[in-house]
Design a protein around this motif. Sequence first.
Motif, PDB file in Angstrom:
ATOM      1  N   LEU A   1       0.829  -1.204   0.000  1.00 47.17           N
ATOM      2  CA  LEU A   1       0.000   0.000   0.000  1.00 47.17           C
ATOM      3  C   LEU A   1       0.864   1.254   0.000  1.00 47.17           C
ATOM      4  O   LEU A   1       0.545   2.251  -0.655  1.00 47.17           O
ATOM      5  CB  LEU A   1      -0.936  -0.001   1.205  1.00 47.17           C
ATOM      6  N   GLY A   2       1.968   1.205   0.742  1.00 49.16           N
ATOM      7  CA  GLY A   2       2.871   2.341   0.767  1.00 49.16           C
ATOM      8  C   GLY A   2       3.469   2.622  -0.602  1.00 49.16           C
ATOM      9  O   GLY A   2       3.566   3.788  -1.024  1.00 49.16           O
ATOM     10  N   ARG A   3       3.883   1.582  -1.299  1.00 47.71           N
ATOM     11  CA  ARG A   3       4.430   1.776  -2.644  1.00 47.71           C
ATOM     12  C   ARG A   3       3.366   2.332  -3.588  1.00 47.71           C
ATOM     13  O   ARG A   3       3.650   3.188  -4.432  1.00 47.71           O
ATOM     14  CB  ARG A   3       4.997   0.458  -3.167  1.00 47.71           C
ATOM     15  N   ASP A   4       2.135   1.855  -3.445  1.00 46.48           N
ATOM     16  CA  ASP A   4       1.036   2.381  -4.270  1.00 46.48           C
ATOM     17  C   ASP A   4       0.824   3.872  -4.004  1.00 46.48           C
ATOM     18  O   ASP A   4       0.601   4.651  -4.943  1.00 46.48           O
ATOM     19  CB  ASP A   4      -0.258   1.620  -3.980  1.00 46.48           C
ATOM     20  N   GLU A   5       0.879   4.277  -2.745  1.00 44.19           N
ATOM     21  CA  GLU A   5       0.686   5.688  -2.415  1.00 44.19           C
ATOM     22  C   GLU A   5       1.783   6.556  -3.020  1.00 44.19           C
ATOM     23  O   GLU A   5       1.524   7.683  -3.455  1.00 44.19           O
ATOM     24  CB  GLU A   5       0.642   5.866  -0.897  1.00 44.19           C
ATOM     25  N   LEU A   6       3.007   6.053  -3.058  1.00 39.58           N
ATOM     26  CA  LEU A   6       4.099   6.834  -3.628  1.00 39.58           C
ATOM     27  C   LEU A   6       3.909   7.101  -5.117  1.00 39.58           C
ATOM     28  O   LEU A   6       4.427   8.088  -5.648  1.00 39.58           O
ATOM     29  CB  LEU A   6       5.439   6.117  -3.403  1.00 39.58           C
ATOM     30  N   SER A   7       3.157   6.239  -5.797  1.00 43.31           N
ATOM     31  CA  SER A   7       2.943   6.413  -7.237  1.00 43.31           C
ATOM     32  C   SER A   7       2.168   7.684  -7.562  1.00 43.31           C
ATOM     33  O   SER A   7       2.143   8.126  -8.715  1.00 43.31           O
ATOM     34  CB  SER A   7       2.215   5.189  -7.816  1.00 43.31           C
ATOM     35  N   ALA A   8       1.535   8.306  -6.567  1.00 38.16           N
ATOM     36  CA  ALA A   8       0.800   9.556  -6.793  1.00 38.16           C
ATOM     37  C   ALA A   8       1.745  10.749  -6.936  1.00 38.16           C
ATOM     38  O   ALA A   8       1.304  11.837  -7.333  1.00 38.16           O
ATOM     39  CB  ALA A   8      -0.177   9.803  -5.648  1.00 38.16           C
ATOM     40  N   TYR A   9       3.030  10.550  -6.635  1.00 38.66           N
ATOM     41  CA  TYR A   9       3.984  11.657  -6.631  1.00 38.66           C
ATOM     42  C   TYR A   9       5.025  11.430  -7.728  1.00 38.66           C
ATOM     43  O   TYR A   9       5.916  10.589  -7.587  1.00 38.66           O
ATOM     44  CB  TYR A   9       4.628  11.783  -5.250  1.00 38.66           C
ATOM     45  N   PRO A  10       4.897  12.174  -8.829  1.00 41.19           N
ATOM     46  CA  PRO A  10       5.748  11.919 -10.000  1.00 41.19           C
ATOM     47  C   PRO A  10       7.241  12.067  -9.729  1.00 41.19           C
ATOM     48  O   PRO A  10       8.054  11.484 -10.459  1.00 41.19           O
ATOM     49  CB  PRO A  10       5.273  12.977 -11.013  1.00 41.19           C
ATOM     50  N   SER A  11       7.608  12.831  -8.724  1.00 45.93           N
ATOM     51  CA  SER A  11       9.030  13.058  -8.471  1.00 45.93           C
ATOM     52  C   SER A  11       9.677  11.933  -7.676  1.00 45.93           C
ATOM     53  O   SER A  11      10.879  11.982  -7.417  1.00 45.93           O
ATOM     54  CB  SER A  11       9.232  14.388  -7.733  1.00 45.93           C
ATOM     55  N   VAL A  12       8.885  10.929  -7.287  1.00 48.38           N
ATOM     56  CA  VAL A  12       9.417   9.807  -6.514  1.00 48.38           C
ATOM     57  C   VAL A  12       9.523   8.576  -7.399  1.00 48.38           C
ATOM     58  O   VAL A  12       8.525   8.128  -7.984  1.00 48.38           O
ATOM     59  CB  VAL A  12       8.541   9.483  -5.289  1.00 48.38           C
ATOM     60  N   GLU A  13      10.707   8.031  -7.508  1.00 49.21           N
ATOM     61  CA  GLU A  13      10.934   6.794  -8.255  1.00 49.21           C
ATOM     62  C   GLU A  13      11.275   5.675  -7.273  1.00 49.21           C
ATOM     63  O   GLU A  13      12.159   5.832  -6.439  1.00 49.21           O
ATOM     64  CB  GLU A  13      12.082   6.970  -9.247  1.00 49.21           C
ATOM     65  N   VAL A  14      10.566   4.566  -7.387  1.00 50.75           N
ATOM     66  CA  VAL A  14      10.855   3.378  -6.580  1.00 50.75           C
ATOM     67  C   VAL A  14      11.504   2.350  -7.488  1.00 50.75           C
ATOM     68  O   VAL A  14      10.932   1.969  -8.518  1.00 50.75           O
ATOM     69  CB  VAL A  14       9.588   2.799  -5.937  1.00 50.75           C
ATOM     70  N   ARG A  15      12.681   1.895  -7.117  1.00 49.05           N
ATOM     71  CA  ARG A  15      13.428   0.984  -7.980  1.00 49.05           C
ATOM     72  C   ARG A  15      13.901  -0.224  -7.167  1.00 49.05           C
ATOM     73  O   ARG A  15      14.539  -0.055  -6.124  1.00 49.05           O
ATOM     74  CB  ARG A  15      14.643   1.696  -8.573  1.00 49.05           C
ATOM     75  N   PRO A  16      13.578  -1.442  -7.605  1.00 49.86           N
ATOM     76  CA  PRO A  16      14.130  -2.613  -6.908  1.00 49.86           C
ATOM     77  C   PRO A  16      15.622  -2.736  -7.164  1.00 49.86           C
ATOM     78  O   PRO A  16      16.112  -2.402  -8.255  1.00 49.86           O
ATOM     79  CB  PRO A  16      13.353  -3.783  -7.526  1.00 49.86           C
ATOM     80  N   GLY A  17      16.328  -3.208  -6.169  1.00 52.27           N
ATOM     81  CA  GLY A  17      17.764  -3.389  -6.354  1.00 52.27           C
ATOM     82  C   GLY A  17      18.494  -3.365  -5.028  1.00 52.27           C
ATOM     83  O   GLY A  17      17.913  -3.147  -3.970  1.00 52.27           O
ATOM     84  N   THR A  18      19.795  -3.591  -5.105  1.00 46.61           N
ATOM     85  CA  THR A  18      20.658  -3.606  -3.925  1.00 46.61           C
ATOM     86  C   THR A  18      21.771  -2.593  -4.105  1.00 46.61           C
ATOM     87  O   THR A  18      22.414  -2.548  -5.162  1.00 46.61           O
ATOM     88  CB  THR A  18      21.266  -5.000  -3.716  1.00 46.61           C
ATOM     89  N   VAL A  19      21.988  -1.784  -3.090  1.00 40.26           N
ATOM     90  CA  VAL A  19      23.079  -0.817  -3.109  1.00 40.26           C
ATOM     91  C   VAL A  19      24.336  -1.500  -2.574  1.00 40.26           C
ATOM     92  O   VAL A  19      24.349  -2.015  -1.460  1.00 40.26           O
ATOM     93  CB  VAL A  19      22.730   0.421  -2.260  1.00 40.26           C
ATOM     94  N   THR A  20      25.375  -1.508  -3.381  1.00 36.75           N
ATOM     95  CA  THR A  20      26.600  -2.212  -3.012  1.00 36.75           C
ATOM     96  C   THR A  20      27.668  -1.286  -2.439  1.00 36.75           C
ATOM     97  O   THR A  20      28.619  -1.763  -1.799  1.00 36.75           O
ATOM     98  CB  THR A  20      27.183  -2.946  -4.228  1.00 36.75           C
ATOM     99  N   GLY A  21      27.513   0.007  -2.664  1.00 44.02           N
ATOM    100  CA  GLY A  21      28.502   0.940  -2.158  1.00 44.02           C
ATOM    101  C   GLY A  21      27.945   2.347  -2.102  1.00 44.02           C
ATOM    102  O   GLY A  21      26.952   2.661  -2.766  1.00 44.02           O
ATOM    103  N   ALA A  22      28.578   3.178  -1.296  1.00 43.25           N
ATOM    104  CA  ALA A  22      28.159   4.570  -1.174  1.00 43.25           C
ATOM    105  C   ALA A  22      29.356   5.406  -0.757  1.00 43.25           C
ATOM    106  O   ALA A  22      30.153   4.990   0.082  1.00 43.25           O
ATOM    107  CB  ALA A  22      27.030   4.702  -0.154  1.00 43.25           C
ATOM    108  N   HIS A  23      29.474   6.580  -1.346  1.00 43.22           N
ATOM    109  CA  HIS A  23      30.573   7.468  -1.002  1.00 43.22           C
ATOM    110  C   HIS A  23      30.200   8.889  -1.411  1.00 43.22           C
ATOM    111  O   HIS A  23      29.168   9.122  -2.035  1.00 43.22           O
ATOM    112  CB  HIS A  23      31.873   7.028  -1.685  1.00 43.22           C
ATOM    113  N   GLY A  24      31.038   9.832  -1.032  1.00 42.16           N
ATOM    114  CA  GLY A  24      30.790  11.221  -1.377  1.00 42.16           C
ATOM    115  C   GLY A  24      30.651  12.094  -0.156  1.00 42.16           C
ATOM    116  O   GLY A  24      30.844  11.664   0.979  1.00 42.16           O
ATOM    117  N   THR A  25      30.299  13.349  -0.416  1.00 40.32           N
ATOM    118  CA  THR A  25      30.130  14.331   0.647  1.00 40.32           C
ATOM    119  C   THR A  25      28.876  15.143   0.380  1.00 40.32           C
ATOM    120  O   THR A  25      28.197  14.959  -0.636  1.00 40.32           O
ATOM    121  CB  THR A  25      31.352  15.269   0.724  1.00 40.32           C
TER     122      THR A  25
END
Length: 308
Positions: A60-84
């Motif tokens: 239901l939460g994912r369905d609600e997010l579909s009402a907001y065009p600026s939000v993208e939901v993408r399946p996947g796994t994050v393997t790394g993160a860096h930056g500032t």
Amino acid sequence: MYDVIVIGGGPAGLSAALVLGRQRRDVLLIDGGAPRNAPASEMHMYLSRDGFDPARLLALGRDELSAYPSVEVRPGTVTGAHGTLDDFTIDLDGGTSERARRIVLATGQVDEPYPIEGLAERFGRSVFHCPFCHGWETRGMTLAVLAREPREAMLALYVADRFSDDVVLCTNGPLELPAEIAARLDDRGVPAIDAPITRVTGDPGALELHFADGRTLARDGIYHRAPTRQHAHLAAKLGCEILDDGTVRVDERQQTTVPGVAAAGDTAKLPAVPDAVTLVSLGAADGVRAAVYVDGDLFRSGLGLTPA
């Protein structure tokens, strides 16, 4: 570049994305699809959704997010993160990467039940971790409480006080309890078995614990506060401070020690809090809180103002 990348699609992550989407932020939510409470068929203490299917809540939460065009939901796994601050990069399992000005970590924890045959596969169904989540449903049952530390033995006292007159503490080996706790267990009529447990068999409501000395114990249910670990180690890769219990240190605004990185849900906690609380409702609240302050931070940054 996204305004915010939210990593984790549980109640905390979905709630953060919802708040940010409503503020017209460009948001990418990455969902690995492995929620901590996947074994459970019900969740509790979420107003208007008590006893609700947690998987259904996420859908239901994912369905609600579909009402907001600026939000993208993408399946996947994050393997790394860096930056500032203002320029973070995350690496995905498909070999791609994405950038964002801010990050919200909502990756959660993983339960690791004791290595006892038959225990892990019953976790969340007839082996329960939390009397707040499962106590009402186990009222009047015959219960065993697994504990390897004195503080875990307090769970046996709590369950005996609230939900059952027939509780047995099983320490899976010798355990020296403080005299005060041992006395209270005796007062409550909670016996202790210190023989190692070799396996757990049976169905919900008809479990059997098998001990190394040949004894067996029939129980309707088992409480076990399993050790936990971080589902992902992204916070450490980003340089966030990790507390002694393995959770990510945050402040009252859900901000980590790295500017621009927030964390929400049971992956993080305030240093003064003894344990990360695992309730769905509090995870959602953390996500809302993190998003509100992330949005405010982005707003001030866009005006060229110093952080609040």
